[in-house]
Design a protein around this motif. Sequence first.
Motif, PDB file in Angstrom:
ATOM      1  N   THR A  56    -103.863 -19.401 -10.448  1.00 48.40           N
ATOM      2  CA  THR A  56    -102.723 -20.121 -11.037  1.00 48.40           C
ATOM      3  C   THR A  56    -102.869 -20.226 -12.548  1.00 48.40           C
ATOM      4  O   THR A  56    -102.412 -21.196 -13.156  1.00 48.40           O
ATOM      5  N   ASP A  57    -103.503 -19.227 -13.155  1.00 49.93           N
ATOM      6  CA  ASP A  57    -103.748 -19.309 -14.596  1.00 49.93           C
ATOM      7  C   ASP A  57    -102.485 -19.049 -15.397  1.00 49.93           C
ATOM      8  O   ASP A  57    -102.148 -19.808 -16.308  1.00 49.93           O
ATOM      9  N   SER A  58    -101.764 -17.985 -15.058  1.00 46.95           N
ATOM     10  CA  SER A  58    -100.562 -17.625 -15.807  1.00 46.95           C
ATOM     11  C   SER A  58     -99.315 -18.037 -15.041  1.00 46.95           C
ATOM     12  O   SER A  58     -99.376 -18.451 -13.881  1.00 46.95           O
ATOM     13  N   GLU A  59     -98.188 -17.884 -15.703  1.00 48.31           N
ATOM     14  CA  GLU A  59     -96.919 -18.257 -15.078  1.00 48.31           C
ATOM     15  C   GLU A  59     -96.600 -17.357 -13.889  1.00 48.31           C
ATOM     16  O   GLU A  59     -96.164 -17.831 -12.841  1.00 48.31           O
ATOM     17  N   SER A  60     -96.838 -16.060 -14.047  1.00 47.73           N
ATOM     18  CA  SER A  60     -96.572 -15.137 -12.936  1.00 47.73           C
ATOM     19  C   SER A  60     -97.487 -15.417 -11.757  1.00 47.73           C
ATOM     20  O   SER A  60     -97.063 -15.331 -10.594  1.00 47.73           O
ATOM     21  N   ASP A  61     -98.743 -15.796 -12.041  1.00 47.51           N
ATOM     22  CA  ASP A  61     -99.663 -16.134 -10.944  1.00 47.51           C
ATOM     23  C   ASP A  61     -99.189 -17.369 -10.191  1.00 47.51           C
ATOM     24  O   ASP A  61     -99.275 -17.431  -8.961  1.00 47.51           O
ATOM     25  N   PHE A  65     -98.168 -17.513  -6.321  1.00 43.36           N
ATOM     26  CA  PHE A  65     -98.848 -18.473  -5.455  1.00 43.36           C
ATOM     27  C   PHE A  65     -97.850 -19.275  -4.639  1.00 43.36           C
ATOM     28  O   PHE A  65     -97.990 -19.441  -3.417  1.00 43.36           O
ATOM     29  N   VAL A  66     -96.821 -19.804  -5.293  1.00 41.63           N
ATOM     30  CA  VAL A  66     -95.809 -20.600  -4.577  1.00 41.63           C
ATOM     31  C   VAL A  66     -95.091 -19.753  -3.545  1.00 41.63           C
ATOM     32  O   VAL A  66     -94.837 -20.187  -2.414  1.00 41.63           O
ATOM     33  N   LYS A  67     -94.752 -18.504  -3.909  1.00 44.19           N
ATOM     34  CA  LYS A  67     -94.065 -17.623  -2.961  1.00 44.19           C
ATOM     35  C   LYS A  67     -94.943 -17.301  -1.759  1.00 44.19           C
ATOM     36  O   LYS A  67     -94.465 -17.275  -0.613  1.00 44.19           O
ATOM     37  N   LYS A  85     -88.692 -26.538  -6.016  1.00 44.87           N
ATOM     38  CA  LYS A  85     -89.234 -27.893  -6.094  1.00 44.87           C
ATOM     39  C   LYS A  85     -90.758 -27.887  -6.111  1.00 44.87           C
ATOM     40  O   LYS A  85     -91.383 -28.708  -6.786  1.00 44.87           O
ATOM     41  N   LEU A  86     -91.360 -26.949  -5.362  1.00 42.66           N
ATOM     42  CA  LEU A  86     -92.816 -26.852  -5.394  1.00 42.66           C
ATOM     43  C   LEU A  86     -93.304 -26.477  -6.789  1.00 42.66           C
ATOM     44  O   LEU A  86     -94.325 -26.978  -7.256  1.00 42.66           O
ATOM     45  N   TYR A  87     -92.591 -25.579  -7.439  1.00 40.10           N
ATOM     46  CA  TYR A  87     -93.009 -25.147  -8.771  1.00 40.10           C
ATOM     47  C   TYR A  87     -92.848 -26.263  -9.802  1.00 40.10           C
ATOM     48  O   TYR A  87     -93.570 -26.286 -10.802  1.00 40.10           O
TER      49      TYR A  87
END
Length: 308
Positions: A56-61, A65-67, A85-87
């Motif tokens: 979860t370091d970068s925005e894309s990660d 992760f949420v997906k 909402k999770l993000y």
Amino acid sequence: MSYRDLRSFTEMMRFLGYPRLISIENFRTPNFELVSEILIWLIKSYDPNAVIMEDTDSESDRVLFVKSVAQFMATTAHVKLNTKKLYQADGYAVKELLKITRILYNAMRSTAEAEDGDKEDLAPAQAGQFDFSSRIADLKMARSLASDITDRGAALHDLLGREVELREARTVAVARPVELDALERGVREGMRAVQEQVQQTVHMMDNLGSDEANLAAKIEKKKLDLKRNQKRLASLQQVRPAFMDDYEKLEKDLKQEYEVYLEKFRNLSFLEQQLDEYNRAEQSRFEATEGQLKRMQRSMREEETRLM
């Protein structure tokens, strides 16, 4: 987001034995690190063999992760999570986390009630030692059995609906006396029909082999024709025709004649335009002169009438 949801979530997580203390204030502002840690712990508690990306370091990660979490819960537990909402990782994410937490909480309570008969006092230490993988296997088996029961019930309902007409046919078939000659004749006819079908199939297979050979021969012939035509085309493209010099000379002469034609056409158009303008001017002068003569005649007539 409501205070009741936050309180229920913190109590359920404490009941499930989450190793970290969760406060209601943790979700006043976005806290993605805490939300991701809770999600990983919940999924590992739900299925210890689950494999999800934990970077979860970068925005894309974080998006991946949420997906991955939402896809895992949708495929295994049939729970639909709102990834947006999770993000956000704030109080709105608590509602989505409650969907997973309630599953584990209900499974924990049902197991504890079956073992101890106590519905109120459960120790967090026991919650941390609970193995959810066995419950997941039971849930999957129950779901498959429920779908199997539904399918078999539908098939049984259809068969029972046809029982009235099938009963009559069954009664007639049972009451009919068995004739060995007719039965033997029917078996022979069936065997003969099967043999005919086998012969037809063998014949078709033989024809298929011959057709395949014919098609292969035709394909090979077409390939040879194609190669021959390609070679001929290449040789024709390399050979300069005998009349090419005359053609280029005539083409050059035609280009010069066309330029002369264009020049004469433009001159002719200009002269026609000048002639039209001259004719219009002459027509105007003629009309003016004619009008002047008519006025002079009219004045002369008036002078003669006045003298008379």
